[in-house]
Design a protein around this motif. Structure first.
Motif, PDB file in Angstrom:
ATOM      1  N   HIS A 154      59.152 123.990 137.692  1.00 34.68           N
ATOM      2  CA  HIS A 154      58.465 123.469 136.120  1.00 34.68           C
ATOM      3  C   HIS A 154      59.389 122.227 135.877  1.00 34.68           C
ATOM      4  O   HIS A 154      61.016 122.628 135.456  1.00 34.68           O
ATOM      5  N   TRP A 155      59.062 121.568 135.432  1.00 33.20           N
ATOM      6  CA  TRP A 155      59.487 119.474 135.011  1.00 33.20           C
ATOM      7  C   TRP A 155      57.959 120.308 133.492  1.00 33.20           C
ATOM      8  O   TRP A 155      57.139 118.930 133.896  1.00 33.20           O
ATOM      9  N   ASN A 156      58.666 119.285 132.715  1.00 33.66           N
ATOM     10  CA  ASN A 156      58.664 118.159 131.693  1.00 33.66           C
ATOM     11  C   ASN A 156      57.822 117.087 131.770  1.00 33.66           C
ATOM     12  O   ASN A 156      59.407 116.564 131.428  1.00 33.66           O
ATOM     13  N   CYS A 157      57.047 116.238 130.641  1.00 35.16           N
ATOM     14  CA  CYS A 157      58.021 114.943 130.114  1.00 35.16           C
ATOM     15  C   CYS A 157      57.468 114.880 129.043  1.00 35.16           C
ATOM     16  O   CYS A 157      55.716 115.278 129.032  1.00 35.16           O
ATOM     17  N   ASP A 158      58.304 114.396 128.214  1.00 37.61           N
ATOM     18  CA  ASP A 158      58.252 114.439 126.255  1.00 37.61           C
ATOM     19  C   ASP A 158      57.428 112.213 126.844  1.00 37.61           C
ATOM     20  O   ASP A 158      57.625 111.887 127.148  1.00 37.61           O
ATOM     21  N   PHE A 159      55.878 112.513 125.821  1.00 38.77           N
ATOM     22  CA  PHE A 159      55.827 111.740 125.223  1.00 38.77           C
ATOM     23  C   PHE A 159      55.332 110.927 124.503  1.00 38.77           C
ATOM     24  O   PHE A 159      54.714 111.974 123.129  1.00 38.77           O
ATOM     25  N   ILE A 160      55.308 110.073 122.840  1.00 34.81           N
ATOM     26  CA  ILE A 160      54.865 109.545 121.914  1.00 34.81           C
ATOM     27  C   ILE A 160      53.552 108.566 121.630  1.00 34.81           C
ATOM     28  O   ILE A 160      54.515 108.123 123.125  1.00 34.81           O
ATOM     29  N   TYR A 161      52.718 108.663 120.730  1.00 27.01           N
ATOM     30  CA  TYR A 161      51.753 107.944 121.227  1.00 27.01           C
ATOM     31  C   TYR A 161      51.322 107.441 119.795  1.00 27.01           C
ATOM     32  O   TYR A 161      52.135 108.080 118.796  1.00 27.01           O
ATOM     33  N   ALA A 162      50.609 106.792 119.554  1.00 24.04           N
ATOM     34  CA  ALA A 162      50.108 105.537 117.947  1.00 24.04           C
ATOM     35  C   ALA A 162      51.014 104.947 117.906  1.00 24.04           C
ATOM     36  O   ALA A 162      51.644 104.978 116.177  1.00 24.04           O
ATOM     37  N   ILE A 163      51.856 104.872 117.877  1.00 25.91           N
ATOM     38  CA  ILE A 163      52.994 103.794 118.446  1.00 25.91           C
ATOM     39  C   ILE A 163      52.200 102.256 117.232  1.00 25.91           C
ATOM     40  O   ILE A 163      50.912 101.905 118.057  1.00 25.91           O
ATOM     41  N   PRO A 164      53.106 101.368 116.541  1.00 26.28           N
ATOM     42  CA  PRO A 164      52.064 101.335 115.739  1.00 26.28           C
ATOM     43  C   PRO A 164      52.075  99.542 117.138  1.00 26.28           C
ATOM     44  O   PRO A 164      52.713  99.661 117.745  1.00 26.28           O
ATOM     45  N   SER A 165      50.254  99.002 116.778  1.00 31.48           N
ATOM     46  CA  SER A 165      50.242  98.180 118.189  1.00 31.48           C
ATOM     47  C   SER A 165      50.217  98.631 119.736  1.00 31.48           C
ATOM     48  O   SER A 165      49.263  97.692 120.353  1.00 31.48           O
ATOM     49  N   GLN A 166      50.021 100.188 119.422  1.00 29.76           N
ATOM     50  CA  GLN A 166      49.764 100.521 121.397  1.00 29.76           C
ATOM     51  C   GLN A 166      48.341 100.649 120.861  1.00 29.76           C
ATOM     52  O   GLN A 166      47.777 101.013 119.901  1.00 29.76           O
ATOM     53  N   THR A 167      47.785 100.073 121.792  1.00 27.37           N
ATOM     54  CA  THR A 167      46.447 100.297 122.157  1.00 27.37           C
ATOM     55  C   THR A 167      45.936 101.224 123.036  1.00 27.37           C
ATOM     56  O   THR A 167      46.546 101.946 123.923  1.00 27.37           O
ATOM     57  N   ARG A 168      44.223 101.488 122.828  1.00 30.64           N
ATOM     58  CA  ARG A 168      44.016 103.122 123.933  1.00 30.64           C
ATOM     59  C   ARG A 168      44.152 102.225 125.146  1.00 30.64           C
ATOM     60  O   ARG A 168      44.631 103.521 126.356  1.00 30.64           O
ATOM     61  N   ALA A 169      44.315 100.875 125.727  1.00 28.13           N
ATOM     62  CA  ALA A 169      44.058 100.961 127.396  1.00 28.13           C
ATOM     63  C   ALA A 169      45.598 101.333 127.588  1.00 28.13           C
ATOM     64  O   ALA A 169      45.513 101.459 128.643  1.00 28.13           O
ATOM     65  N   GLN A 170      46.912 100.806 126.854  1.00 23.61           N
ATOM     66  CA  GLN A 170      48.112 100.951 126.902  1.00 23.61           C
ATOM     67  C   GLN A 170      48.334 102.131 127.748  1.00 23.61           C
ATOM     68  O   GLN A 170      49.794 102.890 128.269  1.00 23.61           O
ATOM     69  N   TRP A 171      47.357 103.193 126.552  1.00 23.10           N
ATOM     70  CA  TRP A 171      47.554 104.630 126.198  1.00 23.10           C
ATOM     71  C   TRP A 171      46.536 105.115 128.008  1.00 23.10           C
ATOM     72  O   TRP A 171      47.592 106.242 128.430  1.00 23.10           O
ATOM     73  N   GLY A 182      54.822 113.507 138.316  1.00 27.13           N
ATOM     74  CA  GLY A 182      55.171 115.135 138.779  1.00 27.13           C
ATOM     75  C   GLY A 182      55.619 116.079 138.642  1.00 27.13           C
ATOM     76  O   GLY A 182      55.645 117.073 138.612  1.00 27.13           O
ATOM     77  N   ALA A 183      55.748 115.496 137.239  1.00 30.32           N
ATOM     78  CA  ALA A 183      55.666 116.727 136.357  1.00 30.32           C
ATOM     79  C   ALA A 183      54.584 117.877 135.909  1.00 30.32           C
ATOM     80  O   ALA A 183      53.178 116.789 136.469  1.00 30.32           O
ATOM     81  N   ASP A 184      54.392 119.118 136.445  1.00 30.83           N
ATOM     82  CA  ASP A 184      53.631 120.041 136.180  1.00 30.83           C
ATOM     83  C   ASP A 184      53.572 120.460 134.614  1.00 30.83           C
ATOM     84  O   ASP A 184      51.931 120.896 133.759  1.00 30.83           O
ATOM     85  N   HIS A 185      53.818 118.644 133.192  1.00 31.92           N
ATOM     86  CA  HIS A 185      53.919 119.440 131.626  1.00 31.92           C
ATOM     87  C   HIS A 185      53.587 118.017 131.236  1.00 31.92           C
ATOM     88  O   HIS A 185      54.997 117.392 131.972  1.00 31.92           O
TER      89      HIS A 185
END
Ligand code: SF4
Length: 370
Positions: A154-171, A182-185
């Motif tokens: 098993h393998w996880n990746c962490d992400f942060i969102y709603a960073i100032p100036s981030q757009t929905r298209a970028q997300w 390849g991560a399953d989490h």
């Protein structure tokens, strides 16, 4: 839930550099001497704990566990193998930062760990820089390749969102890459200016709650299209990829924490080790959070309502002191809450859970129950 099993958390309190958003306890430099003192004390604490309860999961968090040298990691894994009665299918997780990894270190970790959690935060260099996250594109690409080659179950990746100036298209682009890496989490956290962080001290910082809500909803939809499903407010997995350690802790399972700032729960009280390496090294005792048992069960009730599955009657009744009459009272209170705040809760005689809309209002629901 296995009531006779124990979850273990080990806090590794070292990082290369403090990220601007991070409120977790860590020291910005790991000298060989500091790491040796840390591992010596960890060994003494594990000896003193003398654990005989079967251990269902071990979670190496931090800080940056992958910052340790290969020799120190070997010592750490050896400590655990010799001192903890690990169940044959125990889940062993370790948090890693791409900049601290090499192919050899990944191979060593994969020989001892069933689940690695990689802190990427964003594939976009500019957004990472806005987060004060010190990590190159090259380090991320290399870490993903090595982890993929190492064959972790098993393998996880962490992400942060709603960073100032981030757009929905970028997300949406970020989500596509995350789903394909390849991560399953995936753990996806809305940017929150935690007190005491460099980010919170930035007077120009503007958090857009509407954007955060939109990107949270987008994540659920886009990832589900790719077979990755939300199972907790901030956590998503392919079926079978859910983090067992966290699931047990959310459901009030017993937790033994080791290391500075580590938390424990013995089924009654919560304990918190000092958030300071020097104070922990000299043996300052943990603080104890005592609550009346009914209030503690209420706290656990709302914590696990962050999960999509919510509560089954039998899981709630497995909590120490919980009774069928109390479960009925909870369902009655849920019906009253539902009458006032329609569309947030679902329940029948054997289940209580938040609706998908209710999950985005978890804070409000929690306030009602606590
Ligand atoms: S986010 Fe991770 S790597 Fe960054 S300071 Fe916090 S614990 Fe360390």
């Amino acid at each position: 839930m296995k009531n006779d099993a124990l979850q273990v958390y080990i806090h590794i309190p070292f990082c290369r550099r403090k990220c601007a958003y991070c409120a977790f306890y860590s020291e910005p430099a790991a000298t060989p001497e500091a790491v040796r003192l840390y591992l010596d004390k960890l060994e003494r604490d594990l000896d003193a704990a003398d654990i005989h309860t079967p251990v269902e999961s071990v979670y190496f968090g931090g800080g940056t566990p992958s910052l340790l040298t290969e020799a120190d990691l070997e010592r750490l894994f050896d400590l655990i193998a010799r001192r903890l009665p690990l169940m044959p299918d125990a889940e062993i997780s370790l948090e890693a930062n791409p900049e601290t990894l090499t192919r050899e270190k990944i191979r060593l970790i994969a020989a001892h760990v069933t689940r690695i959690s990689l802190g990427i935060q964003s594939f976009d260099r500019e957004l990472r820089s806005r987060l004060g996250r010190d990590c190159s594109d090259r380090a991320i690409a290399a870490a993903l390749e090595w982890i993929g080659d190492a064959g972790f179950p098993h393998w996880n990746c962490d992400f942060i969102y709603a960073i100032p100036s981030q757009t929905r298209a970028q997300w949406e682009k970020e989500l596509r890459w995350a789903a394909d890496c390849g991560a399953d989490h995936l753990s996806l956290y809305a940017l929150t200016p935690e007190e005491g962080t460099r980010l919170a001290a930035d007077p120009a910082l503007q958090i857009d709650d509407d954007l955060a809500a939109d990107l949270w909803k987008t994540a659920g939809e886009r990832l589900a299209e790719r077979g990755i499903f939300r199972y907790e407010v901030s956590n998503y997995a392919r079926p079978g990829g859910e983090c067992r350690h966290n699931q047990r802790v959310w459901q009030g399972g017993r937790l033994a924490g080791f290391g500075p700032a580590a938390a424990s729960y013995d089924g009654e009280c919560r304990f918190q080790e000092p958030a300071s390496l020097s104070r922990w090294l000299v043996g300052e005792p943990p603080t104890v959070d005592r609550l009346p048992p009914e209030r503690r069960r209420r706290e656990i009730l709302v914590m696990n309502l962050r999960t999509v599955a919510g509560w089954q009657r039998e899981n709630y009744l497995a909590l120490p002191g919980a009774t069928p009459a109390e479960w009925e009272q909870i369902l009655t209170a849920a019906r009253h809450l539902e009458a006032r705040l329609p569309g947030l809760l679902e329940n029948d005689a054997n289940h209580l859970r938040l609706t998908p809309r209710g999950l985005s209002f978890w804070d409000e629901v929690a306030m009602e129950w606590l």
